[in-house]
Design a protein around this motif. Structure first.
Motif, short mmCIF file in Angstrom:
data_model
loop_
_atom_site.label_atom_id
_atom_site.label_comp_id
_atom_site.label_asym_id
_atom_site.label_seq_id
_atom_site.Cartn_x
_atom_site.Cartn_y
_atom_site.Cartn_z
N CYS A 92 -17.77 20.73 17.35
CA CYS A 92 -17.23 20.05 16.18
C CYS A 92 -17.27 20.99 14.97
O CYS A 92 -18.32 21.58 14.68
CB CYS A 92 -18.05 18.79 15.90
N THR A 94 -17.32 20.24 11.94
CA THR A 94 -18.10 19.67 10.82
C THR A 94 -19.60 19.80 11.08
O THR A 94 -20.33 20.34 10.25
CB THR A 94 -17.72 18.18 10.63
N CYS A 95 -20.06 19.32 12.23
CA CYS A 95 -21.51 19.34 12.51
C CYS A 95 -21.91 20.55 13.38
O CYS A 95 -23.10 20.84 13.50
CB CYS A 95 -21.95 18.04 13.15
N CYS A 100 -20.04 16.00 19.32
CA CYS A 100 -20.16 15.78 17.88
C CYS A 100 -21.22 14.70 17.59
O CYS A 100 -21.29 13.69 18.30
CB CYS A 100 -18.80 15.34 17.37
N ILE A 101 -22.00 14.95 16.53
CA ILE A 101 -22.99 13.94 16.12
C ILE A 101 -22.66 13.33 14.76
O ILE A 101 -23.46 12.61 14.19
CB ILE A 101 -24.42 14.53 16.11
N CYS A 102 -21.44 13.64 14.26
CA CYS A 102 -20.99 13.02 13.00
C CYS A 102 -20.84 11.51 13.23
O CYS A 102 -20.52 11.07 14.33
CB CYS A 102 -19.64 13.58 12.57
ZN LIG Z 1 -19.30 16.45 14.24
#
Ligand SMILES: [Zn+2]
Length: 104
Positions: A92, A94-95, A100-102
């Motif tokens: 991911c 972002t994270c 992904c852990i968002c």
């Molecule tokens: Zn993420």
């Protein structure tokens, strides 16, 4: 031809090459702005199919949407496979995790 219809996968580069072979002349004539409008129209049709929960329609419109993404990428000389892997390098963006852990 039979071999083509029996295949069950396609690489992104192959997809983009097929789109180029089929439609590059039309895409160039239509231009970037109108190609973007067609993509938006297809996304609208996909949204309508999702709203109706029309599974056959979703299947058709998602293919059309992908095709127009391919046309737009070709007009800009963007290699979809490279662009995707730059943005989503198997984790991911972002994270930084896989999965992904968002939260969303
Ligand atoms: Zn993420």
């Amino acid at each position: 031809m039979a071999q083509d219809t029996l295949r069950c996968f396609m690489e992104i580069k192959e997809f983009q090459n097929i789109m180029r072979e089929l439609y590059a002349h039309n895409d160039r004539r239509r231009g970037k702005d109108k190609t973007m409008l067609w993509l938006v129209e297809e996304v609208g049709e996909l949204a309508e199919a999702v709203r109706r929960e029309d599974e056959a329609g979703i299947r058709e419109e998602i293919a059309d949407t992908l095709a127009w993404v391919g046309s737009l990428a070709n007009l800009y000389g963007i290699d979809l496979e490279e662009a995707f892997l730059e943005k989503y390098p198997y984790r991911c963006p972002t994270c930084g995790q896989k999965p992904c852990i968002c939260t969303d």
